[in-house]
Motif scaffolding. Structure first.
Motif, PDB file in Angstrom:
ATOM      1  N   LEU A  68       0.842  -1.204   0.000  1.00  0.00           N
ATOM      2  CA  LEU A  68       0.000   0.000   0.000  1.00  0.00           C
ATOM      3  C   LEU A  68       0.873   1.249   0.000  1.00  0.00           C
ATOM      4  O   LEU A  68       0.586   2.214  -0.713  1.00  0.00           O
ATOM      5  N   GLN A  69       1.957   1.237   0.777  1.00  0.00           N
ATOM      6  CA  GLN A  69       2.846   2.392   0.795  1.00  0.00           C
ATOM      7  C   GLN A  69       3.513   2.592  -0.564  1.00  0.00           C
ATOM      8  O   GLN A  69       3.669   3.726  -1.028  1.00  0.00           O
ATOM      9  N   THR A  70       3.878   1.479  -1.206  1.00  0.00           N
ATOM     10  CA  THR A  70       4.447   1.569  -2.555  1.00  0.00           C
ATOM     11  C   THR A  70       3.431   2.171  -3.525  1.00  0.00           C
ATOM     12  O   THR A  70       3.779   2.991  -4.392  1.00  0.00           O
ATOM     13  N   THR A  71       2.168   1.793  -3.362  1.00  0.00           N
ATOM     14  CA  THR A  71       1.099   2.347  -4.198  1.00  0.00           C
ATOM     15  C   THR A  71       0.957   3.842  -3.958  1.00  0.00           C
ATOM     16  O   THR A  71       0.849   4.633  -4.911  1.00  0.00           O
ATOM     17  N   TYR A  72       0.960   4.239  -2.698  1.00  0.00           N
ATOM     18  CA  TYR A  72       0.873   5.668  -2.364  1.00  0.00           C
ATOM     19  C   TYR A  72       2.053   6.451  -2.961  1.00  0.00           C
ATOM     20  O   TYR A  72       1.882   7.558  -3.477  1.00  0.00           O
ATOM     21  N   ASP A  73       3.245   5.876  -2.872  1.00  0.00           N
ATOM     22  CA  ASP A  73       4.427   6.563  -3.401  1.00  0.00           C
ATOM     23  C   ASP A  73       4.302   6.774  -4.908  1.00  0.00           C
ATOM     24  O   ASP A  73       4.620   7.853  -5.434  1.00  0.00           O
ATOM     25  N   ALA A  74       3.839   5.746  -5.599  1.00  0.00           N
ATOM     26  CA  ALA A  74       3.681   5.859  -7.050  1.00  0.00           C
ATOM     27  C   ALA A  74       2.585   6.847  -7.402  1.00  0.00           C
ATOM     28  O   ALA A  74       2.727   7.649  -8.342  1.00  0.00           O
ATOM     29  N   LEU A  75       1.480   6.821  -6.661  1.00  0.00           N
ATOM     30  CA  LEU A  75       0.383   7.751  -6.918  1.00  0.00           C
ATOM     31  C   LEU A  75       0.807   9.183  -6.622  1.00  0.00           C
ATOM     32  O   LEU A  75       0.428  10.118  -7.348  1.00  0.00           O
ATOM     33  N   SER A  76       1.609   9.372  -5.581  1.00  0.00           N
ATOM     34  CA  SER A  76       2.113  10.705  -5.259  1.00  0.00           C
ATOM     35  C   SER A  76       2.850  11.313  -6.441  1.00  0.00           C
ATOM     36  O   SER A  76       2.656  12.480  -6.786  1.00  0.00           O
ATOM     37  N   LYS A  77       3.712  10.519  -7.057  1.00  0.00           N
ATOM     38  CA  LYS A  77       4.483  11.016  -8.195  1.00  0.00           C
ATOM     39  C   LYS A  77       3.566  11.414  -9.341  1.00  0.00           C
ATOM     40  O   LYS A  77       3.773  12.449  -9.987  1.00  0.00           O
ATOM     41  N   ARG A  78       2.530  10.611  -9.588  1.00  0.00           N
ATOM     42  CA  ARG A  78       1.593  10.942 -10.660  1.00  0.00           C
ATOM     43  C   ARG A  78       0.819  12.218 -10.348  1.00  0.00           C
ATOM     44  O   ARG A  78       0.618  13.076 -11.222  1.00  0.00           O
ATOM     45  N   LEU A  79       0.381  12.363  -9.110  1.00  0.00           N
ATOM     46  CA  LEU A  79      -0.383  13.556  -8.729  1.00  0.00           C
ATOM     47  C   LEU A  79       0.495  14.802  -8.736  1.00  0.00           C
ATOM     48  O   LEU A  79       0.049  15.888  -9.132  1.00  0.00           O
ATOM     49  N   ASP A  80       1.740  14.652  -8.326  1.00  0.00           N
ATOM     50  CA  ASP A  80       2.660  15.796  -8.308  1.00  0.00           C
ATOM     51  C   ASP A  80       2.978  16.273  -9.726  1.00  0.00           C
ATOM     52  O   ASP A  80       3.285  17.451  -9.933  1.00  0.00           O
ATOM     53  N   ARG A  81       2.905  15.360 -10.704  1.00  0.00           N
ATOM     54  CA  ARG A  81       3.222  15.704 -12.093  1.00  0.00           C
ATOM     55  C   ARG A  81       1.963  15.891 -12.947  1.00  0.00           C
ATOM     56  O   ARG A  81       2.040  15.927 -14.163  1.00  0.00           O
ATOM     57  N   PHE A  82       0.838  16.034 -12.287  1.00  0.00           N
ATOM     58  CA  PHE A  82      -0.450  16.008 -12.993  1.00  0.00           C
ATOM     59  C   PHE A  82      -0.506  17.026 -14.131  1.00  0.00           C
ATOM     60  O   PHE A  82      -1.061  16.760 -15.192  1.00  0.00           O
ATOM     61  N   TRP A  83       0.065  18.205 -13.922  1.00  0.00           N
ATOM     62  CA  TRP A  83      -0.003  19.253 -14.946  1.00  0.00           C
ATOM     63  C   TRP A  83       1.248  19.300 -15.827  1.00  0.00           C
ATOM     64  O   TRP A  83       1.371  20.179 -16.660  1.00  0.00           O
ATOM     65  N   ASP A  84       2.146  18.348 -15.632  1.00  0.00           N
ATOM     66  CA  ASP A  84       3.378  18.311 -16.418  1.00  0.00           C
ATOM     67  C   ASP A  84       3.453  17.107 -17.353  1.00  0.00           C
ATOM     68  O   ASP A  84       4.064  17.194 -18.423  1.00  0.00           O
ATOM     69  N   ASP A  85       2.869  15.986 -16.956  1.00  0.00           N
ATOM     70  CA  ASP A  85       2.955  14.775 -17.770  1.00  0.00           C
ATOM     71  C   ASP A  85       2.220  14.945 -19.099  1.00  0.00           C
ATOM     72  O   ASP A  85       1.195  15.642 -19.179  1.00  0.00           O
ATOM     73  N   ALA A  86       2.746  14.295 -20.124  1.00  0.00           N
ATOM     74  CA  ALA A  86       2.113  14.354 -21.444  1.00  0.00           C
ATOM     75  C   ALA A  86       0.853  13.494 -21.459  1.00  0.00           C
ATOM     76  O   ALA A  86       0.851  12.367 -20.957  1.00  0.00           O
ATOM     77  N   PRO A  87      -0.231  14.010 -22.038  1.00  0.00           N
ATOM     78  CA  PRO A  87      -1.448  13.199 -22.161  1.00  0.00           C
ATOM     79  C   PRO A  87      -1.298  12.133 -23.235  1.00  0.00           C
ATOM     80  O   PRO A  87      -0.374  12.175 -24.056  1.00  0.00           O
ATOM     81  N   ILE A  88      -2.214  11.182 -23.233  1.00  0.00           N
ATOM     82  CA  ILE A  88      -2.277  10.183 -24.292  1.00  0.00           C
ATOM     83  C   ILE A  88      -2.495  10.907 -25.620  1.00  0.00           C
ATOM     84  O   ILE A  88      -3.345  11.804 -25.722  1.00  0.00           O
ATOM     85  N   ALA A  89      -1.747  10.527 -26.637  1.00  0.00           N
ATOM     86  CA  ALA A  89      -1.775  11.250 -27.916  1.00  0.00           C
ATOM     87  C   ALA A  89      -2.912  10.758 -28.812  1.00  0.00           C
ATOM     88  O   ALA A  89      -2.689  10.283 -29.936  1.00  0.00           O
ATOM     89  N   PHE A  90      -4.140  10.874 -28.325  1.00  0.00           N
ATOM     90  CA  PHE A  90      -5.282  10.529 -29.159  1.00  0.00           C
ATOM     91  C   PHE A  90      -5.353  11.474 -30.354  1.00  0.00           C
ATOM     92  O   PHE A  90      -5.075  12.670 -30.231  1.00  0.00           O
ATOM     93  N   ARG A  91      -5.743  10.947 -31.481  1.00  0.00           N
ATOM     94  CA  ARG A  91      -5.882  11.768 -32.681  1.00  0.00           C
ATOM     95  C   ARG A  91      -7.146  12.625 -32.577  1.00  0.00           C
ATOM     96  O   ARG A  91      -8.216  12.120 -32.241  1.00  0.00           O
ATOM     97  N   LYS A  92      -7.024  13.912 -32.900  1.00  0.00           N
ATOM     98  CA  LYS A  92      -8.175  14.811 -32.847  1.00  0.00           C
ATOM     99  C   LYS A  92      -9.019  14.660 -34.108  1.00  0.00           C
ATOM    100  O   LYS A  92      -8.494  14.515 -35.216  1.00  0.00           O
ATOM    101  N   GLN A  93     -10.313  14.717 -33.922  1.00  0.00           N
ATOM    102  CA  GLN A  93     -11.232  14.431 -35.021  1.00  0.00           C
ATOM    103  C   GLN A  93     -11.160  15.442 -36.155  1.00  0.00           C
ATOM    104  O   GLN A  93     -11.152  15.075 -37.333  1.00  0.00           O
ATOM    105  N   ASN A  94     -11.128  16.732 -35.811  1.00  0.00           N
ATOM    106  CA  ASN A  94     -11.272  17.787 -36.813  1.00  0.00           C
ATOM    107  C   ASN A  94      -9.956  18.425 -37.248  1.00  0.00           C
ATOM    108  O   ASN A  94      -9.958  19.522 -37.801  1.00  0.00           O
TER     109      ASN A  94
END
Length: 258
Positions: A205-231
């Motif tokens: 559980l602590q390992t899970t929290y540590d990994a989730l912390s990193k994701r939440l801390d980088r929430f506005w920095d990480d690249a999103p999934i490169a889905f193709r835009k329709q238009n």
């Protein structure tokens, strides 16, 4: 930033409840404002039906999309729907947190999507023509906002690998990430998946929290999934098929990611 978490688990004392509490605390510690829509605690009505429209003639047939459009445009939506739409307008980011049940989100969360994503709000937005087929798949009212799934599953990570019996996790989550989140315009981050939940102990559980912390801390920095835009030129309109020269030889979900 403002973060809305839509949370679906019937037991607050569960692993999902603990992860939800941790997520709220971490985001607030990082200076973000957080609201949680705890669907079970709210006794959220999952069924989309005629009761979602105020001042509606009871003898008229119910048409889900047209009645939704009429209610949205005329301020006649059920109040619980309006409240959740206001939360989405307020939010800079959305997190959907849920256990994977039968290869998807719990029914109560699917009901949140069906009712809150009203015609004119979640879909039916923008011009439809031979060059632009509505504001969706990368455009829409949620454009400029971020979203992420936090999901738990009892299966092992190998069960959801490219050759795993359950199918690849990215394929299973594609209808949610591409259809529910990218469709109205969210930039969708890769999911945070917790596997094999029956074998969760304090160390893991602590390992899970540590990994989730990193994701939440980088929430506005990480690249999103490169889905193709329709238009934006990748799709023929109005056929809405991927152009032949793109992802040659590929088909299925993966072809819609650059």
């Amino acid at each position: 930033m403002n973060v809305l978490i839509v949370y679906a688990h019937p037991e607050r004392r569960s692993l999902n409840g603990a992860i939800n509490d941790f997520t709220v605390e971490r985001l607030r510690a990082n200076g973000h404002a957080v609201q949680v829509s705890d669907l079970y605690a709210m006794n959220w009505k999952a069924l989309l039906d005629a009761d979602d429209v105020r001042e509606r003639r009871s003898d008229a047939p119910f048409h889900p999309s047209l009645d939704s459009k009429h209610a949205f445009e005329n301020g006649l939506q059920s109040r619980d729907i309006e409240i959740e739409q206001d939360k989405l307008r307020w939010a800079d980011a959305l997190i959907l947190q849920f256990p994977m049940w039968w290869f998807s989100m719990p029914a109560i969360m699917k009901g949140w999507v069906e009712r809150v994503y009203a015609y004119g709000f979640g879909y039916g937005v923008g011009e439809h023509s031979d060059t632009h087929w509505g504001d969706r798949y990368g455009e829409g009212l949620m454009a400029g906002k971020r979203a992420m799934i936090v999901v738990t599953t009892g299966g092992w990570e190998s069960h959801y690998s490219p050759r795993g019996i359950n199918g690849p996790i990215d394929d299973l989550l594609f209808p949610i990430q591409h259809g529910v989140l990218f469709y109205p315009g969210f930039d969708v981050l890769p999911p945070f998946v917790v596997y094999h939940t029956s074998q969760m102990d304090a160390t893991r559980l602590q390992t899970t929290y540590d990994a989730l912390s990193k994701r939440l801390d980088r929430f506005w920095d990480d690249a999103p999934i490169a889905f193709r835009k329709q238009n934006h030129g990748d799709y023929a309109i109005p056929q809405l098929t991927l152009r032949a020269e793109l992802a040659e030889g590929e088909s299925g979900f993966a072809a819609h990611v650059e």
